[in-house]
Design a protein around this motif. Structure first.
Motif, mmCIF file in Angstrom:
data_model
loop_
_atom_site.group_PDB
_atom_site.id
_atom_site.type_symbol
_atom_site.label_atom_id
_atom_site.label_comp_id
_atom_site.label_asym_id
_atom_site.label_seq_id
_atom_site.Cartn_x
_atom_site.Cartn_y
_atom_site.Cartn_z
ATOM 1 N N GLN A 1 -28.519 9.108 105.605
ATOM 2 C CA GLN A 1 -29.868 9.224 105.063
ATOM 3 C C GLN A 1 -29.927 10.281 103.959
ATOM 4 O OE1 GLN A 1 -32.486 9.971 108.381
ATOM 5 N NE2 GLN A 1 -32.620 7.805 108.950
ATOM 6 N N LYS A 2 -29.280 11.414 104.235
ATOM 7 C CA LYS A 2 -29.268 12.486 103.236
ATOM 8 C C LYS A 2 -28.547 12.036 101.969
ATOM 9 C CE LYS A 2 -28.273 17.409 102.710
ATOM 10 N NZ LYS A 2 -27.709 17.283 101.368
ATOM 11 N N LYS A 3 -27.424 11.333 102.170
ATOM 12 C CA LYS A 3 -26.684 10.817 101.029
ATOM 13 C C LYS A 3 -27.547 9.841 100.225
ATOM 14 C CE LYS A 3 -22.355 8.468 99.862
ATOM 15 N NZ LYS A 3 -21.127 7.842 100.416
ATOM 16 N N GLN A 4 -28.256 8.970 100.953
ATOM 17 C CA GLN A 4 -29.120 8.009 100.281
ATOM 18 C C GLN A 4 -30.264 8.715 99.559
ATOM 19 O OE1 GLN A 4 -28.511 4.700 100.106
ATOM 20 N NE2 GLN A 4 -30.229 4.588 98.677
ATOM 21 N N GLN A 5 -30.813 9.748 100.220
ATOM 22 C CA GLN A 5 -31.879 10.520 99.597
ATOM 23 C C GLN A 5 -31.390 11.216 98.333
ATOM 24 O OE1 GLN A 5 -33.255 13.112 102.713
ATOM 25 N NE2 GLN A 5 -34.451 11.528 103.742
ATOM 26 N N ASP A 6 -30.160 11.764 98.426
ATOM 27 C CA ASP A 6 -29.591 12.427 97.250
ATOM 28 C C ASP A 6 -29.359 11.425 96.123
ATOM 29 O OD1 ASP A 6 -29.605 14.812 98.601
ATOM 30 O OD2 ASP A 6 -27.495 14.693 99.232
ATOM 31 N N GLN A 7 -28.876 10.241 96.497
ATOM 32 C CA GLN A 7 -28.662 9.206 95.489
ATOM 33 C C GLN A 7 -29.987 8.772 94.859
ATOM 34 O OE1 GLN A 7 -26.526 6.070 97.488
ATOM 35 N NE2 GLN A 7 -24.544 7.122 97.344
ATOM 36 N N ASN A 8 -30.988 8.620 95.733
ATOM 37 C CA ASN A 8 -32.308 8.255 95.208
ATOM 38 C C ASN A 8 -32.853 9.346 94.292
ATOM 39 O OD1 ASN A 8 -32.234 5.881 96.675
ATOM 40 N ND2 ASN A 8 -33.356 6.723 98.418
ATOM 41 N N GLN B 1 -30.987 9.201 91.109
ATOM 42 C CA GLN B 1 -31.453 8.055 90.325
ATOM 43 C C GLN B 1 -32.822 8.341 89.715
ATOM 44 O OE1 GLN B 1 -29.622 5.324 89.683
ATOM 45 N NE2 GLN B 1 -31.254 4.707 88.288
ATOM 46 N N GLN B 2 -33.671 8.998 90.512
ATOM 47 C CA GLN B 2 -34.982 9.378 89.988
ATOM 48 C C GLN B 2 -34.849 10.353 88.829
ATOM 49 O OE1 GLN B 2 -37.183 10.864 93.340
ATOM 50 N NE2 GLN B 2 -37.593 8.840 94.193
ATOM 51 N N ASN B 3 -33.909 11.309 88.994
ATOM 52 C CA ASN B 3 -33.680 12.265 87.911
ATOM 53 C C ASN B 3 -33.141 11.559 86.670
ATOM 54 O OD1 ASN B 3 -34.519 14.446 89.475
ATOM 55 N ND2 ASN B 3 -32.455 14.857 90.252
ATOM 56 N N LYS B 4 -32.218 10.594 86.909
ATOM 57 C CA LYS B 4 -31.675 9.839 85.780
ATOM 58 C C LYS B 4 -32.770 9.035 85.091
ATOM 59 C CE LYS B 4 -26.947 9.347 87.544
ATOM 60 N NZ LYS B 4 -25.913 8.398 88.024
#
Length: 291
Positions: A144-151, A154-157
């Protein structure tokens, strides 16, 4: 309720509430009812032991908490599990933490659940159920944390992309504005140059006109007086005078006859001027003085 009353009566028949045998009998009945799935009956026995008989036993408290959990009374279950978390008996402590971890996990309190599973393993490292739950929940939380970090990345990108897009649009807008301004300035400069060229051409034309006029004036000044005076004035046609026709009618002369008379007079006048001109050009005698 009826089973609880029957239990109380049977206990009284066996010799009173404080008899050890009675306590052991209720424990056995409660355990038997719990194992058979009769949780209501088991709950009655445990309540009789804790409330009516005042038995202080961590095992009974743990079993009471388990019974509440089976009856889906999580609030009562949590209270009873919490009462034995500080137990010196590791087997009781590990089960209490394990069960609180399960309850918190169901309530989606994952961090608290993971903490209880961890404490359960500390109390009893051989508790395989707590270990399995701990490892599984830890992996889920990491994913979940990994997915949150990826999200988040992605949001930052996306945010950076939008910002860059807005920046590019602003730059393009500024470039277009600068280009329009340059075109406008160039048009103004071209118009100014065109007006300057027209002004120069106009001034040049006026200068040439003045020059030609000056040359004509010089030619007139250099022209001989007799040529200026001897040139007969052009006569206006007789028929331009509006009263000429009326005068001819009064003199009883036709217009054709009048034109013939005027033409003859004009010829005589021309011959007179030509004779005077030839006399003026006659060479002087060099032997005679000028005076």
């Amino acid at each position: 309720m009826k089973s609880i009353l029957a239990t109380i009566l049977s206990i009284a028949l066996f010799g009173g509430f404080n008899d050890i045998a009675t306590v052991n009998e209720l424990k056995n009945r409660a355990k038997k009812a719990y194992n058979s799935g009769d949780y209501e009956k088991a709950l009655g026995h445990y309540i009789m032991l804790t409330d009516s008989l005042g038995v202080k036993d961590e095992n009974i408290t743990l079993n009471l908490a388990n019974t509440y959990y089976k009856l889906n009374d999580t609030t009562a279950a949590i209270n009873n599990y919490s009462n034995v978390l500080s137990s010196k008996d590791r087997s009781i402590k590990t089960v209490a933490h394990q069960q609180l971890g399960i309850i918190n996990n169901k309530n989606k309190k994952f961090e608290e659940a993971l903490s209880h599973f961890k404490e359960s393993l500390k109390a009893d490292p051989t508790n395989e159920e707590s270990r399995y739950n701990y490892e599984l929940l830890k992996k889920i939380l990491e994913e979940q944390k990994k997915q949150q970090d990826q999200n988040k990345d992605q949001q930052n990108k996306d945010q950076n992309k939008d910002q860059q897009k807005n920046k590019d649009q602003e730059q393009n807008k500024d470039q277009e504005q600068n280009k329009d301004k340059q075109n406008e300035d160039q048009q103004q400069e071209d118009q100014k140059n065109k007006e300057g060229e027209q002004k120069d051409e106009k001034e040049k034309g006026e200068q040439e006109k003045k020059k030609e006029q000056g040359e004509e004036d010089e030619q007139k000044k250099e022209q001989k007086p007799e040529e200026q005076e001897g040139k007969p004035e052009e006569e206006k046609p007789a028929n331009q005078d509006p009263s000429f026709s009326e005068k001819l009618k009064e003199m009883n002369i036709s217009e054709e006859k009048a034109k013939m008379i005027l033409e003859a007079m004009k010829n005589n006048e021309i011959q007179y001027y030509q004779q005077n001109k030839r006399k003026a050009k006659k060479k002087k005698d060099p032997d005679k003085p000028d005076w």
